[in-house]
Write an enzyme that holds these catalytic residues in place. Sequence first.
Site, PDB file in Angstrom:
ATOM      1  N   ASN A 198       0.830  -1.191   0.000  1.00 28.65           N
ATOM      2  CA  ASN A 198       0.000   0.000   0.000  1.00 28.65           C
ATOM      3  C   ASN A 198       0.873   1.252   0.000  1.00 28.65           C
ATOM      4  OD1 ASN A 198       0.780   0.567   2.715  1.00 28.65           O
ATOM      5  ND2 ASN A 198      -0.921  -0.650   3.504  1.00 28.65           N
ATOM      6  N   ARG A 199       0.239   2.400  -0.039  1.00 32.98           N
ATOM      7  CA  ARG A 199       1.004   3.644  -0.175  1.00 32.98           C
ATOM      8  C   ARG A 199       1.942   3.882   1.011  1.00 32.98           C
ATOM      9  NH1 ARG A 199      -2.042   8.919  -1.839  1.00 32.98           N
ATOM     10  NH2 ARG A 199      -3.540   8.071  -0.370  1.00 32.98           N
ATOM     11  N   GLU A 201       3.268   1.787   3.064  1.00 28.93           N
ATOM     12  CA  GLU A 201       4.368   0.825   3.031  1.00 28.93           C
ATOM     13  C   GLU A 201       5.392   1.218   1.971  1.00 28.93           C
ATOM     14  OE1 GLU A 201       1.828  -3.152   4.404  1.00 28.93           O
ATOM     15  OE2 GLU A 201       2.003  -2.602   2.283  1.00 28.93           O
ATOM     16  N   ASP A 267      -5.602  -8.018   1.405  1.00 31.12           N
ATOM     17  CA  ASP A 267      -5.684  -9.462   1.215  1.00 31.12           C
ATOM     18  C   ASP A 267      -6.493  -9.793  -0.038  1.00 31.12           C
ATOM     19  OD1 ASP A 267      -4.297  -9.764   3.594  1.00 31.12           O
ATOM     20  OD2 ASP A 267      -6.118 -10.012   4.791  1.00 31.12           O
TER      21      ASP A 267
END
Length: 323
Positions: A198-199, A201, A267
Amino acid sequence: MAPLLDDFKGKRVLVIGDLMLDEYIWGSASRISPEAPVMVVDADHETYVPGGAANVAHNVVALGGEATVVGVIGEDLAGAHLREKLRSLCIGTTGIVVDPGRHTTRKTRIVAHHQQVLRVDQERRDDVSEIVMAALFANVDALIEDADAVILSDYRKGCLSNGLISHVVKAAGKKPITANPKPLSACQYQGVTMLSLNRSETEALTSKALPDPEAVARNCASLPNELSVKAMLVTLGDLGMMLLCDSEPKFIPALRVDVYDTAGAGDTVIASSTLALASGASFFEAARFANLAGGCVVRKVGVETPSPEELITLAETSHYSLD
């Protein structure tokens, strides 16, 4: 959309990673505690759903595929609940290792009037023991040959060591291998087909602010080469996602839907994109499909999965295609 979903049927996915139990306590709140300035939630009922790598497997079977998990649980009630839930969903559990010295990762969410008010985590983040790791290696070897694709679901709870990741990559051969790592472990996934982050991360990985798709394209285009993977999918929340691979970065706008809960959306993205790749889709088609699946689950409260029927309906009403 329908032909691709038909191709998912019978696709066998081996999900390796950190297994969790998501517990929900549902109730209502109408008063403040006299003991402290907090709400008092009158509990009505409890539900249990697979979490972490187990939720990835749940998404696989919800979309029509077959899934088996490899991971670790404790010899406790939470582990028993998780194993029972997985079996009820027809998810293979032969790859689960029970560690009597470790409790099952458990996340308890307290929900009042469909609004999450508190989450309590019970978990360990240290590496599993050498004996348990050896059992994980053996389970991978026993199950990976029959798989059409592999997902490495890394929540940094001690299951996915660098050695196990390398072993999986070598054992999988030419099968699609996807992973959703944490920033600290992203460099360990050399040889994986596609990573999904994600952003926040990705910002932690690059040490750069990524406020918009243009910033992602500008600062992250070289990440797949740097990490020695074929492709990378960066999810950007309500903006959409960016696909990074050998060609130019491709931005995929988010669908316009009412967002109620983003828990578990990552997920769904990794499960849906993996099934698409296993069915012969290109990276772009897989990313487009994952974008649709993610848009479907954020409309629901709690950690949920999409159904093929919901995806087809959303695609039709949104005039959405994979190309």
